[in-house]
Design a protein around this motif. Structure first.
Motif, PDB file in Angstrom:
ATOM      1  N   PHE A 169       0.842  -1.190   0.000  1.00  0.00           N
ATOM      2  CA  PHE A 169       0.000   0.000   0.000  1.00  0.00           C
ATOM      3  C   PHE A 169       0.878   1.240   0.000  1.00  0.00           C
ATOM      4  CE2 PHE A 169      -2.585  -3.198   2.161  1.00  0.00           C
ATOM      5  CZ  PHE A 169      -3.791  -3.076   1.512  1.00  0.00           C
ATOM      6  N   VAL A 170       0.466   2.252  -0.750  1.00  0.00           N
ATOM      7  CA  VAL A 170       1.147   3.547  -0.732  1.00  0.00           C
ATOM      8  C   VAL A 170       0.101   4.615  -0.455  1.00  0.00           C
ATOM      9  CG1 VAL A 170       2.446   5.251  -2.049  1.00  0.00           C
ATOM     10  CG2 VAL A 170       2.973   2.830  -2.303  1.00  0.00           C
ATOM     11  N   PHE A 171       0.326   5.391   0.594  1.00  0.00           N
ATOM     12  CA  PHE A 171      -0.535   6.501   0.955  1.00  0.00           C
ATOM     13  C   PHE A 171       0.084   7.780   0.404  1.00  0.00           C
ATOM     14  CE2 PHE A 171      -1.180   3.302   4.131  1.00  0.00           C
ATOM     15  CZ  PHE A 171      -2.507   3.405   4.523  1.00  0.00           C
ATOM     16  N   ARG A 172      -0.692   8.553  -0.366  1.00  0.00           N
ATOM     17  CA  ARG A 172      -0.217   9.842  -0.866  1.00  0.00           C
ATOM     18  C   ARG A 172      -1.071  10.926  -0.220  1.00  0.00           C
ATOM     19  NH1 ARG A 172       2.570  11.807  -5.212  1.00  0.00           N
ATOM     20  NH2 ARG A 172       2.587   9.797  -6.238  1.00  0.00           N
ATOM     21  N   ALA A 173      -0.404  11.811   0.512  1.00  0.00           N
ATOM     22  CA  ALA A 173      -1.102  12.925   1.163  1.00  0.00           C
ATOM     23  C   ALA A 173      -1.231  14.074   0.165  1.00  0.00           C
ATOM     24  CB  ALA A 173      -0.335  13.381   2.397  1.00  0.00           C
ATOM     25  N   LEU A 174      -2.418  14.598   0.006  1.00  0.00           N
ATOM     26  CA  LEU A 174      -2.658  15.749  -0.851  1.00  0.00           C
ATOM     27  C   LEU A 174      -2.567  17.021  -0.007  1.00  0.00           C
ATOM     28  CD1 LEU A 174      -5.534  14.283  -3.030  1.00  0.00           C
ATOM     29  CD2 LEU A 174      -3.090  14.390  -3.533  1.00  0.00           C
ATOM     30  N   PRO A 175      -2.427  18.192  -0.638  1.00  0.00           N
ATOM     31  CA  PRO A 175      -2.161  19.424   0.122  1.00  0.00           C
ATOM     32  C   PRO A 175      -3.101  19.717   1.293  1.00  0.00           C
ATOM     33  CG  PRO A 175      -1.781  19.829  -2.180  1.00  0.00           C
ATOM     34  CD  PRO A 175      -2.323  18.425  -2.083  1.00  0.00           C
ATOM     35  N   GLY A 176      -4.358  19.379   1.215  1.00  0.00           N
ATOM     36  CA  GLY A 176      -5.275  19.687   2.311  1.00  0.00           C
ATOM     37  C   GLY A 176      -5.181  18.753   3.498  1.00  0.00           C
ATOM     38  N   SER A 177      -4.419  17.679   3.391  1.00  0.00           N
ATOM     39  CA  SER A 177      -4.386  16.669   4.455  1.00  0.00           C
ATOM     40  C   SER A 177      -3.759  17.172   5.754  1.00  0.00           C
ATOM     41  CB  SER A 177      -3.664  15.417   3.981  1.00  0.00           C
ATOM     42  OG  SER A 177      -2.343  15.722   3.627  1.00  0.00           O
ATOM     43  N   ALA A 178      -2.903  18.163   5.683  1.00  0.00           N
ATOM     44  CA  ALA A 178      -2.251  18.680   6.894  1.00  0.00           C
ATOM     45  C   ALA A 178      -3.243  19.419   7.789  1.00  0.00           C
ATOM     46  CB  ALA A 178      -1.104  19.600   6.528  1.00  0.00           C
ATOM     47  N   GLU A 179      -4.321  19.905   7.213  1.00  0.00           N
ATOM     48  CA  GLU A 179      -5.303  20.676   7.989  1.00  0.00           C
ATOM     49  C   GLU A 179      -6.410  19.812   8.579  1.00  0.00           C
ATOM     50  OE1 GLU A 179      -4.377  23.720   8.466  1.00  0.00           O
ATOM     51  OE2 GLU A 179      -2.746  23.428   7.030  1.00  0.00           O
ATOM     52  N   LEU A 180      -6.421  18.524   8.270  1.00  0.00           N
ATOM     53  CA  LEU A 180      -7.474  17.643   8.756  1.00  0.00           C
ATOM     54  C   LEU A 180      -7.269  17.273  10.216  1.00  0.00           C
ATOM     55  CD1 LEU A 180      -7.778  15.080   5.833  1.00  0.00           C
ATOM     56  CD2 LEU A 180      -9.255  17.014   6.305  1.00  0.00           C
ATOM     57  N   SER A 181      -8.369  17.009  10.886  1.00  0.00           N
ATOM     58  CA  SER A 181      -8.280  16.464  12.237  1.00  0.00           C
ATOM     59  C   SER A 181      -7.972  14.971  12.122  1.00  0.00           C
ATOM     60  CB  SER A 181      -9.597  16.671  12.987  1.00  0.00           C
ATOM     61  OG  SER A 181     -10.614  15.864  12.413  1.00  0.00           O
ATOM     62  N   TRP A 182      -7.621  14.378  13.247  1.00  0.00           N
ATOM     63  CA  TRP A 182      -7.313  12.942  13.275  1.00  0.00           C
ATOM     64  C   TRP A 182      -8.503  12.131  12.772  1.00  0.00           C
ATOM     65  CZ3 TRP A 182      -3.651   9.383  13.795  1.00  0.00           C
ATOM     66  CH2 TRP A 182      -4.030   8.086  14.112  1.00  0.00           C
TER      67      TRP A 182
END
Length: 117
Positions: free
Chosen positions: A83-96
């Motif tokens: 599995f490879v998870f790719r974080a997109l730009p908005g992911s840093a602002e998400l809550s847990w």
């Protein structure tokens, strides 16, 4: 923390999974999965891609740590998938909770796609 044998660390493994695996995207996360044909290791392996577009180093590292913890909860001992998870730009602002929901949703979608193949 994921054990060493459950991490994708080589660029060629990440690239192969992204290019030839199934894909499921959500608003802030994309998950790629590719079944392994070799049986040298039993269990799922996980890789993470968090680019500078996500934010400054502190935000990128926080996002990676969260994704690693979620992957730790999702790992299957009897699986044989990369599995490879790719974080997109908005992911840093998400809550847990929001990040966990998006990743869990994408995870179940890629597993369905793999079983359908």
């Amino acid at each position: 923390m994921l054990p060493k044998n459950q991490r994708l660390r080589l660029a060629q493994d990440l690239t192969a999974t992204v290019r030839s695996g199934v894909r499921s995207g959500r608003r802030n996360v994309v998950l790629y999965a590719r079944p392994r044909v070799t049986e040298e290791f039993l269990g799922d392996r996980f890789g993470f891609i968090v680019s500078k577009a996500v934010g400054i180093a502190v935000k990128r590292n926080l996002t990676k740590r969260r994704m690693r913890e979620i992957a730790h909860e999702l790992r299957r001992v009897d699986g044989n998938v990369d599995f490879v998870f790719r974080a997109l730009p908005g992911s840093a602002e998400l809550s847990w909770e929001e990040l966990n929901t998006q990743i869990n949703s994408a995870f179940s979608a890629v597993l369905r796609k793999i079983e359908a193949r």
